[in-house]
Every structure is written in C-alpha cells, then in structure tokens.
Design an enzyme around this catalytic site. Sequence first.
Site, short mmCIF file in Angstrom:
data_model
loop_
_atom_site.label_atom_id
_atom_site.label_comp_id
_atom_site.label_asym_id
_atom_site.label_seq_id
_atom_site.Cartn_x
_atom_site.Cartn_y
_atom_site.Cartn_z
N TYR A 60 3.11 75.46 56.48
CA TYR A 60 3.33 76.10 55.19
C TYR A 60 4.55 75.44 54.55
O TYR A 60 5.68 75.65 54.99
CB TYR A 60 3.54 77.60 55.41
CG TYR A 60 3.66 78.45 54.17
CD1 TYR A 60 3.62 77.93 52.89
CD2 TYR A 60 3.81 79.83 54.29
CE1 TYR A 60 3.73 78.73 51.77
CE2 TYR A 60 3.91 80.65 53.18
CZ TYR A 60 3.88 80.10 51.92
OH TYR A 60 3.99 80.90 50.82
N LYS A 87 -0.32 73.96 53.77
CA LYS A 87 -0.40 74.87 52.62
C LYS A 87 0.62 74.34 51.62
O LYS A 87 1.84 74.49 51.80
CB LYS A 87 -0.08 76.31 53.03
CG LYS A 87 -0.13 77.29 51.85
CD LYS A 87 0.22 78.70 52.28
CE LYS A 87 0.28 79.63 51.07
NZ LYS A 87 0.72 81.01 51.44
N VAL A 103 -5.29 78.78 49.58
CA VAL A 103 -4.74 80.00 50.19
C VAL A 103 -4.33 80.89 49.03
O VAL A 103 -3.34 80.64 48.35
CB VAL A 103 -3.54 79.69 51.10
CG1 VAL A 103 -2.95 81.00 51.64
CG2 VAL A 103 -3.97 78.79 52.25
#
Length: 307
Positions: A136, A164, A206
Amino acid sequence: MAIQWKGVMPAVTTKFTPQDTLDLKMFEVNIKAQLEAGVHGIILGGTLGEASTLSDPEKRTLVQTTVEIVNGQVPVIINIAEQTTQGGIQAVKNAKEDGASGLMMLPPMRYKASDKETIAYFKEIAKNTDLPIMIYNNPVDYAIEVTLDMFEDLLTLDNIQAVKESTRDISNVTRIKNRFGDRLKILSGVDTLALESLIMGADGWVAGLVDAFPKETVAIYELQKAGRIEEAIAIYRWFLPLLELDINPKLVQNIKLAEVATGIGTENVRPPRLPLSGEERKQVLEIIETGLKNRPKLPNIAALQNA
C-alpha cells in the site's frame, strides 16, 4: 484461493453496534451486497475499516467471518499495519491461520522509516509467509513513499506482487508499467483517479464508495475493460461528487453515512471518531441525496463479466 490482483476490491468498513462491538449481522449484509454486484475481492482492516481502533481478536474475527461469508467466491485480503516487524510477522501468521487469501501491507506505523528500513520491514515480513502481498503506497496519508527503486528490490521476493497506488500522481501508473511491465500489478487506491488509472493501464481498483454503491463501481470497471469508455465516463461523472467523499479526513463517517442511505450499513463509528453533525453532516447528506436522485441506469454487467 489464488489472487489475480485485478478488478474491483472494496476496502470495506467495519460495522459496529451502538454498544461499540462488532456488528457482524450488518457486516454480512454489506459483504453480500458486494458479492452480488460482482466484486473481485474483499479487503479488510484498511483505513476505511478503522484498523487502528481494532484489537487483534477483532481483526481475526473479521477475517474468519468474511472467509465464511464469501465461501470461496472471491479472495479475502487483510491489511497489515503494524508498528514493529515482529508484530507484522505475527499478523501475517494469524491471517494465514484465519483463512485469508492475501495481504495488503503498509510501511511501519508511527515511525517514519528510511528507505532501507522500509525495505527491510517489508522483506522480513514477506519471508515469513507464503501469502501474496500488495504494498500500500500512500505517502500522502502515511508519510512514506515506496519508490520504483525500492520496488525493484522488493520484487526479488515472489510473493510481493502488487501495489495499491495512492500517490495521487496519475503518471505513476505509466512509470510502473514502463519499469516493471506485468511484474507489478497496479490497483488504483484513490477513488477520484480510478477510471483515469484504469484507462492508463492499472489492473484494478481498491475502492471506497463501493461500500455504498457496489453496482455502480463494478459497472465502471467492467465497461472500461470492455472498451465502452464513454459509458464508463458517464457513470463516473455522476459518481465523482460521491467519490470525493473518500478524499477527506472524515472519509469513514462520510462513507458510512452513504451506506445508511443505500441500506447496507450503519453510521456507527468507533471513538475517537464521532458521527457527522451540524453543517458538515448536512453538506454530505446533500451530496448523497443528489446522487441517489440522479442514480444512473446501469447496463447488464453480468453479461459483460461473462463475455
């Protein structure tokens, strides 16, 4: 369950009762709505999941419950956001035991690690699990950027597979593609840049407002994938005022209020968060009500998914 790191993956909210315990009944309502809409995975314990307020037993309960609800239909991914490397190692072991299919992993929490320390943190935890990992990368909110040179080092481990992408720099999608090709899968992590990122080559999204509007979110993804860009843009333009609720310090409260409006959530948050009130609440409700009033008619998404 194998993860292909593509499609729409909701970063789901954690549902609480008025007594501040896990509301697993309403949680199941929302998860089933996501599955019905055709999402491609479920992500637990992220920012929207109020991860910093959850105990380890609560996180484990959420994973176990979600695995049971989805029953193999889509992968279940748990966010790893720990302060210590040892804590991260224990968290990934718990995730494996509880049936998670994969991991989303943030850099060390609270301590602003150097590039060397961040790489060492990710690699040590990754070496202690066989679960696939999505890093992330959100320097805006978490103060640490995972650079392309850092990813070059991290990708020496086979189970580090995706990012992400939340840097807010749309050109980063192209940089990643130019550098790594398909070695590093890209999932957009910013709702207001999602369609742009997908068109530029991102593999998935996401999503946040998917928690309240799962069908519309999946429609945008499937339409752009099928090359029906103008139809995707039309829905996206309707969606944008709602999507902007995600890039706000009160994103959890905003999205939970939207979930209430669409009948698949409650407004309960865990203190120190408090529900929206006053003028702030009024403004968010106006955005939600306008969106509901003008909600677009969607094409047959199931037909697109089966094409």
